[in-house]
Design an enzyme around this catalytic site. Structure first.
Site, PDB file in Angstrom:
ATOM      1  N   LYS A 125       0.830  -1.215   0.000  1.00  0.00           N
ATOM      2  CA  LYS A 125       0.000   0.000   0.000  1.00  0.00           C
ATOM      3  C   LYS A 125       0.858   1.256   0.000  1.00  0.00           C
ATOM      4  CE  LYS A 125      -4.437  -1.784   1.179  1.00  0.00           C
ATOM      5  NZ  LYS A 125      -5.729  -1.674   1.832  1.00  0.00           N
ATOM      6  N   LYS A 207      -3.916  -9.941  -6.460  1.00  0.00           N
ATOM      7  CA  LYS A 207      -5.214 -10.312  -5.871  1.00  0.00           C
ATOM      8  C   LYS A 207      -6.312  -9.341  -6.332  1.00  0.00           C
ATOM      9  CE  LYS A 207      -5.984  -7.880  -1.594  1.00  0.00           C
ATOM     10  NZ  LYS A 207      -6.897  -7.816  -0.506  1.00  0.00           N
ATOM     11  N   LYS A 210     -11.039  -4.435  -4.095  1.00  0.00           N
ATOM     12  CA  LYS A 210     -12.167  -3.544  -4.384  1.00  0.00           C
ATOM     13  C   LYS A 210     -11.726  -2.119  -4.645  1.00  0.00           C
ATOM     14  CE  LYS A 210     -13.789  -4.090   0.305  1.00  0.00           C
ATOM     15  NZ  LYS A 210     -12.744  -3.550   1.186  1.00  0.00           N
TER      16      LYS A 210
HETATM   17  P1  ATP Z   1      -8.895  -2.823  -0.329  1.00  0.00           P
HETATM   18  O1  ATP Z   1      -8.824  -2.954  -1.802  1.00  0.00           O
HETATM   19  O2  ATP Z   1      -9.560  -1.566   0.141  1.00  0.00           O
HETATM   20  O3  ATP Z   1      -7.599  -3.098   0.368  1.00  0.00           O
HETATM   21  P2  ATP Z   1      -9.867  -5.497  -0.154  1.00  0.00           P
HETATM   22  O4  ATP Z   1     -10.689  -5.822  -1.325  1.00  0.00           O
HETATM   23  O5  ATP Z   1      -8.480  -6.025  -0.092  1.00  0.00           O
HETATM   24  O6  ATP Z   1      -9.886  -3.948   0.132  1.00  0.00           O
HETATM   25  P3  ATP Z   1     -10.560  -5.925   2.647  1.00  0.00           P
HETATM   26  O7  ATP Z   1     -11.623  -5.089   3.250  1.00  0.00           O
HETATM   27  O8  ATP Z   1      -9.146  -5.569   2.936  1.00  0.00           O
HETATM   28  O9  ATP Z   1     -10.719  -6.023   1.075  1.00  0.00           O
HETATM   29  O10 ATP Z   1     -10.787  -7.444   3.038  1.00  0.00           O
HETATM   30  C1  ATP Z   1     -11.989  -8.026   3.501  1.00  0.00           C
HETATM   31  C2  ATP Z   1     -11.866  -9.521   3.522  1.00  0.00           C
HETATM   32  O11 ATP Z   1     -11.821 -10.041   2.187  1.00  0.00           O
HETATM   33  C3  ATP Z   1     -10.582 -10.014   4.188  1.00  0.00           C
HETATM   34  O12 ATP Z   1     -10.895 -11.148   4.964  1.00  0.00           O
HETATM   35  C4  ATP Z   1      -9.705 -10.398   3.049  1.00  0.00           C
HETATM   36  O13 ATP Z   1      -8.787 -11.415   3.398  1.00  0.00           O
HETATM   37  C5  ATP Z   1     -10.694 -10.891   2.026  1.00  0.00           C
HETATM   38  N1  ATP Z   1     -10.200 -10.721   0.675  1.00  0.00           N
HETATM   39  C6  ATP Z   1      -9.820  -9.549   0.109  1.00  0.00           C
HETATM   40  N2  ATP Z   1      -9.436  -9.737  -1.164  1.00  0.00           N
HETATM   41  C7  ATP Z   1      -9.558 -11.066  -1.411  1.00  0.00           C
HETATM   42  C8  ATP Z   1      -9.309 -11.884  -2.555  1.00  0.00           C
HETATM   43  N3  ATP Z   1      -8.870 -11.372  -3.679  1.00  0.00           N
HETATM   44  N4  ATP Z   1      -9.563 -13.200  -2.470  1.00  0.00           N
HETATM   45  C9  ATP Z   1     -10.023 -13.738  -1.327  1.00  0.00           C
HETATM   46  N5  ATP Z   1     -10.281 -13.027  -0.206  1.00  0.00           N
HETATM   47  C10 ATP Z   1     -10.052 -11.702  -0.231  1.00  0.00           C
END
Ligand code: ATP
Ligand code: LTN
Length: 344
Positions: A125, A207, A210
């Site tokens: 990040k 990965k 969002k």
């Molecule tokens: P950001 O993009 O704002 O960092 P994010 O999409 O990574 O957000 P988080 O809010 O950080 O999402 O994560 C919420 C949950 O979703 C966590 O348990 C995380 O491990 C899971 N998660 C996030 N991205 C993935 C992915 N690509 N595959 C599986 N699980 C995920």
């Protein structure tokens, strides 16, 4: 009745505590759903569950205030739309419960600079936002540890990307316990076998996230069925034509993982069903299966967002209960470190 039977009856085994959170940084993606949120609803029958919207974590990256406020309530509604029942689970918004920030400070004094420097999410990040490498981004794992340890969680269901944060939480808890006696339950990560790491549709070595700027990189769980199908059609794969799970075929492996997670089909079945049919057919099938799988979530969400008063009532009650439960741990911690009782 024998004495042992009586004791067994009088003392039912404590249900394990599950806790997890998600940031309101955008509409949940298919990755968030398959890696984490989908499993949360399924665990409510067997565990004491707590799920919350991690808005304190969200401001480690600059957010538009009005949008964050709106997204926070929408994310809470999404949580319920994905099957979390506020009558069965403790559900709340992190900033409503002051104990999280309070414990986070104490834990930061039990965390080494060196261990936080090793966190890959911090490195990723800060590389992504070089203009805003703030201290909150650095101490993010302390806040996450506070979230977990306040509720004495046994298990934390998350996607694979959060494993390192769970490990540091365990280290901090163990360190604190070694100094002050048994204050915290040391939690275990609970990472699903399927869907633990859903990859970006635009770059299957990254990965799915969002907050990705490229809208085609992720499927949001509220995307219209046509959009979902279109995004899968555009998904980056390789120049071969065979639907098989094999090292190096990141794009296809990802699509097979997704298809398997929503249909329940094994990789062998998928390979057999799509033998000789090429990627076009397969992508279409994945898109349709995902769109269909997410239909009830979309419908629940639309219904819930029409009743803001109900949502407010649920998260207000949740916050009150969360404050009561987490205050017990905070009071213990304050006593151990030598603070007088918190005054509310
Ligand atoms: P950001 O993009 O704002 O960092 P994010 O999409 O990574 O957000 P988080 O809010 O950080 O999402 O994560 C919420 C949950 O979703 C966590 O348990 C995380 O491990 C899971 N998660 C996030 N991205 C993935 C992915 N690509 N595959 C599986 N699980 C995920
Ligand atoms: N850091 C997590 C969200 C999160 C969380 C938590 C998950 C904040 N606090 C406590 C589990 C337990 C994320 O970004 N995925």
């Amino acid at each position: 009745m024998s004495e042992t039977e009586q004791t067994a009856q009088a003392k039912p085994e404590r249900k394990k505590v599950i806790l997890s959170g998600i940031q309101p940084t955008g509409v949940f993606t298919l990755g968030n759903y398959l890696g984490a949120v989908r499993n949360w609803g399924q665990m409510q029958e067997d565990y004491n569950c707590a799920y919350f919207i991690a808005n304190l974590h969200a401001i480690t990256v600059r957010q538009d205030p009005a949008k964050l406020r709106q997204q926070t309530v929408a994310s809470y509604a999404l949580l319920l739309a994905c099957g979390v029942d506020p009558q069965k689970s403790l559900t709340f918004i992190q900033s409503h419960v002051p104990t999280h920030a309070e414990l986070s400070w104490v834990l930061s004094c039990y965390t080494q600079f060196g261990e936080l420097s090793r966190m890959t999410q911090f490195k990723d990040k800060s590389a992504k936002h070089p203009e805003n490498v703030n201290v909150g981004l650095f101490t993010y794992p302390d806040l996450m540890a506070a979230d977990i340890l306040l509720y004495q969680a046994d298990l934390v269901p998350v996607g694979a990307d959060q494993k390192q944060h769970l490990e540091i939480t365990r280290d901090i808890a163990t360190r604190f316990n070694n100094v002050h006696g048994n204050v915290f339950t040391v939690p275990e990560p609970y990472i699903p076998k399927l869907g633990a790491r859903i990859m970006s549709l635009a770059d299957p070595t990254k990965k799915m996230s969002k907050s990705d700027e490229n809208q085609n990189a992720f499927v949001s769980i509220l995307d219209a069925p046509e959009t979902i199908v279109k995004k899968f059609k555009r998904a980056v794969t390789d120049s071969e034509a065979e639907v098989v799970y094999r090292e190096g075929k990141d794009g296809i492996n990802n699509l097979m993982g997704i298809y398997s997670a929503v249909t329940g089909d094994s990789f062998e079945t998928i390979q057999r069903d799509f033998a000789g049919r090429g990627y076009g057919d397969f992508k279409q099938a994945v898109g349709e299966a995902v769109a269909e799988h997410l239909r009830p979530v979309r419908e629940n969400f639309d219904r819930l967002m029409k009743d803001k008063a109900y949502l407010e009532q649920c998260y207000t009650e949740g916050a009150k209960k969360a404050l009561a439960i987490s205050s017990r741990t905070l009071e213990k911690v304050y006593h151990k470190v030598g603070f007088t009782k918190p005054i509310r």
